[in-house]
Design an enzyme around this catalytic site. Structure first.
Site, PDB file in Angstrom:
ATOM      1  N   LYS A 194       0.829  -1.211   0.000  1.00 39.43           N
ATOM      2  CA  LYS A 194       0.000   0.000   0.000  1.00 39.43           C
ATOM      3  C   LYS A 194       0.861   1.257   0.000  1.00 39.43           C
ATOM      4  CE  LYS A 194      -2.250  -1.057   3.861  1.00 39.43           C
ATOM      5  NZ  LYS A 194      -1.737  -2.384   4.238  1.00 39.43           N
ATOM      6  N   ARG A 269      -9.276   0.714   9.719  1.00 37.14           N
ATOM      7  CA  ARG A 269      -8.878  -0.667   9.999  1.00 37.14           C
ATOM      8  C   ARG A 269      -9.919  -1.392  10.835  1.00 37.14           C
ATOM      9  NH1 ARG A 269      -2.919   0.266   9.457  1.00 37.14           N
ATOM     10  NH2 ARG A 269      -1.824  -1.701   9.612  1.00 37.14           N
ATOM     11  N   ARG A 308      11.475  -6.859   4.447  1.00 35.44           N
ATOM     12  CA  ARG A 308      11.418  -5.413   4.668  1.00 35.44           C
ATOM     13  C   ARG A 308      12.050  -5.067   6.017  1.00 35.44           C
ATOM     14  NH1 ARG A 308       5.628  -2.433   4.486  1.00 35.44           N
ATOM     15  NH2 ARG A 308       5.451  -3.027   6.658  1.00 35.44           N
ATOM     16  N   ARG A 314      11.786  -1.198  11.278  1.00 31.86           N
ATOM     17  CA  ARG A 314      10.539  -1.349  12.023  1.00 31.86           C
ATOM     18  C   ARG A 314      10.582  -2.615  12.849  1.00 31.86           C
ATOM     19  NH1 ARG A 314       5.302  -0.237   8.302  1.00 31.86           N
ATOM     20  NH2 ARG A 314       4.412  -1.446  10.019  1.00 31.86           N
ATOM     21  N   ARG A 326      -0.138  -9.178  13.667  1.00 32.22           N
ATOM     22  CA  ARG A 326      -0.711  -8.128  12.809  1.00 32.22           C
ATOM     23  C   ARG A 326      -1.698  -8.740  11.814  1.00 32.22           C
ATOM     24  NH1 ARG A 326       4.656  -5.703  10.802  1.00 32.22           N
ATOM     25  NH2 ARG A 326       3.418  -4.422   9.385  1.00 32.22           N
TER      26      ARG A 326
HETATM   27  P1  AMP Z   1       1.123   0.172   9.120  1.00 36.86           P
HETATM   28  O1  AMP Z   1       2.286   1.029   8.872  1.00 36.86           O
HETATM   29  O2  AMP Z   1      -0.107   0.637   8.371  1.00 36.86           O
HETATM   30  O3  AMP Z   1       1.399  -1.295   8.864  1.00 36.86           O
HETATM   31  O4  AMP Z   1       0.718   0.317  10.642  1.00 36.86           O
HETATM   32  C1  AMP Z   1       1.611  -0.084  11.655  1.00 36.86           C
HETATM   33  C2  AMP Z   1       0.923  -0.143  13.001  1.00 36.86           C
HETATM   34  O5  AMP Z   1       0.356   1.148  13.313  1.00 36.86           O
HETATM   35  C3  AMP Z   1      -0.257  -1.091  13.086  1.00 36.86           C
HETATM   36  O6  AMP Z   1       0.161  -2.423  13.350  1.00 36.86           O
HETATM   37  C4  AMP Z   1      -1.016  -0.495  14.263  1.00 36.86           C
HETATM   38  O7  AMP Z   1      -0.403  -0.788  15.494  1.00 36.86           O
HETATM   39  C5  AMP Z   1      -0.846   1.005  14.025  1.00 36.86           C
HETATM   40  N1  AMP Z   1      -1.959   1.518  13.178  1.00 36.86           N
HETATM   41  C6  AMP Z   1      -1.844   2.059  11.949  1.00 36.86           C
HETATM   42  N2  AMP Z   1      -3.038   2.415  11.451  1.00 36.86           N
HETATM   43  C7  AMP Z   1      -3.946   2.087  12.395  1.00 36.86           C
HETATM   44  C8  AMP Z   1      -5.357   2.178  12.473  1.00 36.86           C
HETATM   45  N3  AMP Z   1      -6.098   2.674  11.453  1.00 36.86           N
HETATM   46  N4  AMP Z   1      -5.962   1.759  13.610  1.00 36.86           N
HETATM   47  C9  AMP Z   1      -5.244   1.239  14.620  1.00 36.86           C
HETATM   48  N5  AMP Z   1      -3.922   1.090  14.594  1.00 36.86           N
HETATM   49  C10 AMP Z   1      -3.254   1.508  13.514  1.00 36.86           C
END
Ligand code: AMP
Length: 370
Positions: A194, A269, A308, A314, A326
């Site tokens: 994404k 989400r 990654r 990360r 996740r």
């Molecule tokens: P991402 O970079 O989108 O994979 O997000 C990494 C982490 O950020 C996720 O595993 C959640 O802990 C937190 N996070 C990101 N977006 C959301 C969301 N919309 N709602 C809740 N937690 C989020």
């Protein structure tokens, strides 16, 4: 193809130049069959029909003549019913087969006027060909011999048709839209690509990219209160609580009041986030155009995320159990959003396996329609 602004209004793509071309060629072939023993004279009704006339004449293989008359009935976006005078008819049409070429017939007021005028010309026959036709608003019992494309009662521009003078030069047909922004939810499991795609698409479509994950990581790096709060959840691969995330998202949107629209990446989400987003946008007279989902199998993704993790820094990418968590969060809380948007006819699935360029192409095909 993206939205265009003409005067004070926005128009979104509706019928492609290819579709128009197809319809024009079909009409030309039908007319040709009906007129195989004669030389018809095509009469284009200006201004809107000039492009249609040029194209159908080019598609017409038999002998024919061409002329134009002017008879305008449109002012602004509604049919005024006020028909103006006919100008430009110099040919002697006695005994001829005349084929009137109209760009669009809606109420039929103009058509009626045309019938009235040509009734006294001692023609052999009068035929009407219109590229676009609005059956829902047509109120006359008059015959129309050739119809290119029937459309609902939408205000359209492009391919010769205008809105107060503008838009005639557009190759495709656009329809009026009250929505000013293009808001897209870019969806998919962790590691689906994404973020990578959003970087390309935001440039291409001039949209603001909001990644909630990036905003959280920025806050963690800067040790803000929000960052400290989010960190405990993110480190485990859990979702950050809805209320915190929703407020943060709203604040990000508010920072970009001039945006053409947004690519939401990693948000919503949960169903409550999706509902909050809809309500928030509705307050602004906006809405989500579509959820575009990258579809990739989970086993491919774990490997991608671990890879990654070698360079991303990360922590949630480096440990398989966190990655699995996740996915678990995704499967139990997020994946259902597919149905949420499907129920609104806004879900667009895209195969997320392939090269970055290939996937961008697939996504662009969907973005173009939105
Ligand atoms: P991402 O970079 O989108 O994979 O997000 C990494 C982490 O950020 C996720 O595993 C959640 O802990 C937190 N996070 C990101 N977006 C959301 C969301 N919309 N709602 C809740 N937690 C989020």
């Amino acid at each position: 193809m993206s939205k265009v602004k003409l005067h004070d209004k926005y128009f979104k793509p509706y019928i492609s130049a290819e579709k128009i071309n197809e319809a024009v060629y079909k009409m030309a072939a039908l007319i040709e069959t009906d007129c195989k023993d004669e030389t018809p004279i095509f009469i284009g009704i200006l201004n809107g029909s000039f492009m249609f006339v040029a194209d159908i004449i080019r598609a017409y293989n038999g002998n024919c003549e061409v002329s134009f008359v002017k008879l305008a009935s449109y002012e602004g976006t509604g049919s005024t019913g006020k028909i103006k005078q006919l100008v430009g008819l110099n040919e002697d049409l006695e005994g001829r087969t005349v084929i009137i070429l109209e760009d669009i017939i809606d109420t039929g007021n103009t058509l009626e006027e045309i019938y009235e005028i040509f009734r006294y010309q001692k023609l052999k026959q009068l035929k009407i060909a219109t590229l676009f036709f609005k059956p829902d608003v047509f109120r006359k019992g008059l015959p129309i011999d050739y119809i290119g494309i029937s459309i609902p009662d939408k205000f359209i521009v492009g391919y010769g048709l205008d809105y107060d003078g503008l838009g005639r030069n557009l190759a495709d047909i656009y329809q009026l839209t009250t929505q000013k922004m293009t808001n897209i939810v870019l969806f998919g499991p962790p590691g689906a690509g994404k973020g990578t795609q959003a970087e390309v698409l935001k440039e291409k479509y001039n949209l603001v990219h909001i990644s909630t994950g990036d905003v959280f990581r920025f806050n963690i790096k800067n040790e803000t209160d929000l960052g400290k709060l989010a960190k405990s959840y993110m480190d485990k691969g859990d979702l950050v609580p809805d209320e915190v995330t929703i407020n943060m998202l709203k604040a990000e949107v508010e920072k970009n009041t001039d945006a053409n629209g947004f690519i939401f990446d990693g948000f919503p989400r949960t169903e409550s986030q999706a509902k909050a987003l809809d309500a928030f946008l509705e307050e602004k007279g906006e809405s989500i155009n579509g959820m575009v989902a990258l579809e990739v199998a989970e086993d491919l993704l774990v490997a991608r995320l671990l890879k990654r993790g070698e360079t991303s820094g990360r922590s949630d990418d480096q440990d398989e159990s966190k990655i699995r968590n996740r996915f678990n969060e995704y499967e139990t809380k997020t994946a259902i959003l597919k149905h949420y948007y499907e129920d609104q006819n806004k879900y667009y699935g895209v195969d997320g396996v392939g090269s970055v360029e290939e996937i961008t192409k697939r996504l662009s095909a969907v973005f173009d329609r939105l």
